[in-house]
Design an enzyme around this catalytic site. Structure first.
Site, PDB file in Angstrom:
ATOM      1  N   VAL A   1      65.839  19.042 124.547  1.00  0.00           N
ATOM      2  CA  VAL A   1      66.588  18.440 123.288  1.00  0.00           C
ATOM      3  C   VAL A   1      65.653  17.220 123.020  1.00  0.00           C
ATOM      4  O   VAL A   1      65.779  16.361 123.753  1.00  0.00           O
ATOM      5  CB  VAL A   1      68.077  18.430 123.364  1.00  0.00           C
TER       6      VAL A   1
ATOM      7  N   ALA B   1      65.176  11.932 124.382  1.00  0.00           N
ATOM      8  CA  ALA B   1      65.390  13.400 124.599  1.00  0.00           C
ATOM      9  C   ALA B   1      65.564  13.662 126.158  1.00  0.00           C
ATOM     10  O   ALA B   1      66.071  12.491 126.707  1.00  0.00           O
ATOM     11  CB  ALA B   1      63.825  13.790 124.342  1.00  0.00           C
ATOM     12  N   LYS B   2      65.466  14.819 126.306  1.00  0.00           N
ATOM     13  CA  LYS B   2      65.877  15.170 127.918  1.00  0.00           C
ATOM     14  C   LYS B   2      65.714  16.747 127.989  1.00  0.00           C
ATOM     15  O   LYS B   2      65.656  17.488 126.744  1.00  0.00           O
ATOM     16  CB  LYS B   2      67.424  14.938 127.897  1.00  0.00           C
ATOM     17  N   SER B   3      65.302  17.016 129.285  1.00  0.00           N
ATOM     18  CA  SER B   3      65.164  18.459 129.622  1.00  0.00           C
ATOM     19  C   SER B   3      65.892  19.110 130.642  1.00  0.00           C
ATOM     20  O   SER B   3      66.197  18.215 131.695  1.00  0.00           O
ATOM     21  CB  SER B   3      63.509  18.687 129.875  1.00  0.00           C
TER      22      SER B   3
END
Ligand code: NAD
Length: 359
Positions: A26, A71-73
């Site tokens: 995201v 952001a991040k995963s």
């Protein structure tokens, strides 16, 4: 999931048919630069969790005044259930899958169950070392293992003590959790002259009013698996660490550890949130009313992402530590000044500063 005017900008979902694994990235907001945020690999991580973490990164990067968005995963697999070779294939595939987004819109990093070796695998799949930070040194990296987050937490604590007119020399400190954040917060606060009287891990806590030495406690943790096996001091229940009468309490492990069940018993003058969301939101106001100064997570634990920026622009270790110190000092000062001027609690003051920068 409900977005707002800040984001999210992109929600990317990926599927690996060979390993039957889902992953998501995201990218919450890219107004200030590419979204920055690590990869979490757990059996339960999903888009909702990744989105919340991506938003936290947007605020953290804006507050640290970095040219990054948030952001991040997440890769949804419990690494304990797969072989090392499978993990390598999944992380390499993940890097390859993000080629069209990274590093233009997203720059990745380690998070839970990810360290410098995994960052190498990501680069093997992706092709461009600029797409990720926390890499091994030979790939131009400044590994997570240098302790930049704990270093920033230590400086946040020092600034908070200063603001209360307490000298860091001899100040008493309790630390929940003895992983990357806790160990380095201990090391750097000890170097500043503070007295670390209690430390916990998943097996309990150790308390010693005369002080726990970093090198000795780390040796115990490494050789015996738990701080509770330390020869000196008194073994106490893990949750008692939150109720000790200390100058600074540093939660550095789990979320929601300060909550309605124990908030009344908090005696620390200052809480520095090394871990994310360690205090449930309903208790933040109450602590403020009682005069407990809370340095919130996205201010106090920004050392890691500041170090990522230093790596991204090619700084060496020395320049990285200087930058973390400078930026943490600026953030804490700006937050405390605004809070004093407007009467907002420090967390709200910091959020307002971050939001102004994203406006
Ligand atoms: P880590 O995995 O290295 O260490 C976690 C520690 O918590 C371990 O020592 C473990 O024993 C301890 N722990 C587990 N259960 C516990 C319990 N019940 N009571 C006390 N201790 C317990 O993790 P880390 O990298 O140090 O991260 C800690 C927190 O800080 C997480 O919330 C993470 O998201 C946050 N954080 C870390 C960084 C970073 O750069 N490492 C940056 C920002 C935020």
């Amino acid at each position: 999931m409900q977005g707002d005017t800040l984001g999210p900008s992109y929600i990317i979902q990926m599927y690996n048919p060979k390993h039957n694994v889902w992953a998501a990235t995201v990218i919450d907001n890219i107004k200030r630069g590419p979204g920055k945020g690590g990869i979490r690999m757990t059996g339960t991580v999903g888009v909702e969790e990744v989105s919340r973490l991506a938003r936290a990164m947007t605020l953290k990067c804006a507050m640290a005044d970095l040219p990054f968005g948030g952001a991040k995963s997440g890769i949804t697999v419990d690494p304990k259930t797969i072989s090392k070779e499978a993990k390598r294939e999944i992380v390499t595939w993940f890097g390859e899958s993000l080629r069209m987004y990274a590093p233009k819109y997203y720059i990745s990093a380690p998070d839970i169950n990810m360290a410098e070796e995994e960052m190498r695998w990501f680069v093997e799949g992706h092709g461009d070392p600029k797409a990720i930070t926390g890499k091994p040194k030979d790939l131009g990296g400044l590994p997570h293992e240098l302790g930049s987050t704990g270093f920033g937490v230590a400086h946040s604590a020092r600034m908070a003590l200063d603001s209360k007119g307490i000298s860091v020399t001899g100040a008493t400190i309790a630390i929940e959790g003895y992983g990357n954040v806790g160990v380095f917060a201990h090391k750097f606060l000890e170097e500043m002259g503070a007295n670390i009287v209690a430390v916990s891990d998943s097996r309990g806590a150790i308390y010693d009013a005369s002080g726990l030495k970093h090198s000795e406690l780390l040796a115990t943790k490494q050789s015996k698996g738990s701080v509770t096996e330390h020869g000196t001091g008194e073994k106490i229940e893990g949750k008692k660490i939150f109720e000790l009468d200390v100058d600074v309490l540093i939660p550095a492990a789990l979320p929601d550890v300060i909550n309605k069940s124990n908030v009344e018993n908090i005696k620390a003058k200052i809480i520095v949130e090394g871990a994310n969301i360690s205090i449930v939101s309903e208790c933040v106001e109450e602590l403020h009313r009682r005069g407990v100064l809370v340095i919130p997570d996205f201010v106090a634990n920004a050392g890691g992402v500041i170090s990522s920026y230093a790596e991204h622009v090619g700084y060496d270790e020395k320049k990285m530590f200087e930058l973390v110190k400078e930026k943490i000092e600026k953030s804490v000062k700006a937050m405390l000044e605004r809070s004093k001027k407007t009467g907002e609690i420090p967390r709200s003051a910091a959020e307002a500063i971050a939001l102004e920068r994203l406006g």
